[in-house]
Design an enzyme around this catalytic site. Structure first.
Site, short mmCIF file in Angstrom:
data_model
loop_
_atom_site.label_atom_id
_atom_site.label_comp_id
_atom_site.label_asym_id
_atom_site.label_seq_id
_atom_site.Cartn_x
_atom_site.Cartn_y
_atom_site.Cartn_z
N GLU A 42 0.80 -1.23 0.00
CA GLU A 42 0.00 0.00 0.00
C GLU A 42 0.84 1.28 0.00
OE1 GLU A 42 -2.56 0.72 3.42
OE2 GLU A 42 -3.96 1.76 2.10
N ASP A 92 -5.34 3.12 -2.48
CA ASP A 92 -6.24 3.73 -1.49
C ASP A 92 -6.62 5.12 -2.03
OD1 ASP A 92 -7.07 5.39 0.69
OD2 ASP A 92 -6.26 3.93 2.10
N HIS A 94 -5.23 8.24 -0.22
CA HIS A 94 -3.81 8.54 -0.45
C HIS A 94 -3.58 8.92 -1.91
CE1 HIS A 94 -2.88 7.18 3.55
NE2 HIS A 94 -3.40 5.99 3.32
N HIS A 111 -8.78 0.50 -1.27
CA HIS A 111 -9.40 1.13 -0.09
C HIS A 111 -10.12 2.38 -0.55
CE1 HIS A 111 -6.68 -0.56 3.37
NE2 HIS A 111 -7.64 -1.39 3.03
N ARG A 158 -11.25 11.81 3.65
CA ARG A 158 -11.25 10.54 4.39
C ARG A 158 -12.51 10.33 5.22
NH1 ARG A 158 -6.01 7.05 6.41
NH2 ARG A 158 -6.48 5.54 4.81
N GLU A 218 -12.44 2.36 4.20
CA GLU A 218 -11.49 2.69 5.28
C GLU A 218 -11.61 4.19 5.48
OE1 GLU A 218 -7.17 3.00 4.65
OE2 GLU A 218 -6.96 1.49 6.21
C1 LER Z 1 -3.33 4.22 6.61
O1 LER Z 1 -3.58 5.54 6.30
C2 LER Z 1 -3.94 3.29 5.63
O2 LER Z 1 -4.42 3.67 4.58
C3 LER Z 1 -4.00 1.86 5.99
O3 LER Z 1 -4.62 1.11 5.01
C4 LER Z 1 -2.63 1.36 6.38
O4 LER Z 1 -2.32 0.14 5.82
MN MN Z 2 -5.55 2.30 3.29
#
Ligand code: LER
Ligand code: MN
Length: 262
Positions: free
Chosen positions: A146, A179, A182, A205, A211, A240
């Protein structure tokens, strides 16, 4: 789209009730904390059997990052991740999500100077991934690497960074997890990055740009899901996120309803 979720503070606490609740909300799977899985393996098996809700993946629940500055912690983390992969194989889970590190160091905040060279970072992360690649092969699982944003980790920030580790080390059981939160910070174009790395993308994610729950911010989930579908993405997208609402349970349910129409 297969949509799963991590735990949320407003979910019931006992495992059986948690699994029932997640299933009742309409999710297709659960991404469990690694330690919860290992410490309560029999209970998790019973909850899966009782509800039919699968455990898809594990995230977190180990001490020591695959890119840890402290070698003893890195090796300890690897042992614990291996144990989580073994447990996942017992419950039919696909694999574990691992960043290079989370909250260990960032170039963007003081002291801004890393205690280790970039070459040292590459050696540590590569050694960990090669070791885990064998554990994943033995357990029939996958390690999902990730990328995190620059404020949470300094080693792997983009899907291209993750891909380089996989390609350079010829890893067969390591795939990329994208994700959206991010990616929204690090990628030039989220959809383009998903497309470029579609052959290595195994997990996703989701959260909105800030977020919080999908649908409450400015990300274009319809366009991003269209991109995943166009690229024949077969994996899961997993919530998440934090929830910002007076009634978090209702907001979560509304968010899932919104995504089902995307
Ligand atoms: C942390 O910000 C995150 O995205 C988690 O999935 C850490 O693996
Ligand atoms: Mn994540």
């Amino acid at each position: 789209m297969n949509i799963a979720t991590q735990n949320q503070p407003f979910f019931p606490t006992t495992l059986r009730e948690k699994f029932h609740y997640i299933k009742g909300m309409g999710f297709d799977g659960f991404e469990i904390d690694g330690r919860l899985l290992v410490d309560h393996l029999d209970e998790v098996k019973a909850a899966i059997k009782a509800t039919g809700l699968p455990v898809i993946t594990a995230c977190g629940g180990y001490d020591g990052w695959i890119g840890d500055f402290i070698e003893e912690r890195r090796l300890n983390g690897l042992q614990q991740i291996a144990r989580i992969l073994e447990a996942l194989s017992e419950v039919g889970g696909k694999g574990i999500i691992v960043p290079a590190a989370w909250g260990m160091f960032t170039f963007r905040l003081p002291p801004m100077t890393s205690p280790r060279s970039l070459e040292g970072d590459r050696k540590a992360v590569s050694a960990s991934l090669r070791w885990l690649d064998e554990v994943a092969a033995r357990t029939g699982t996958t390690v999902y690497l990730e990328p995190l944003n620059r404020y949470q980790d300094h080693m792997i920030n983009t899907l291209a960074d993750a891909r380089r580790y996989i390609d350079e080390n010829a890893l067969k059981h390591v795939e990329i997890i994208g994700d959206f939160y991010h990616m929204n910070i690090e990628e030039d174009d989220i959809a383009q990055a998903l497309h470029t790395h579609r052959d290595r993308l195994g997990h996703v994610h989701i959260a909105d740009n800030h977020r919080y729950q999908p649908g409450s911010g400015s990300l274009d989930f319809s366009a991003l899901f269209d991109q995943l579908r166009a690229d024949h993405y077969q994996g899961y997208v997993v919530y998440e996120c934090r929830v910002r609402a007076d009634n978090p349970a209702q907001a979560y349910q509304d968010s899932l309803t919104f995504l089902r129409e995307c």
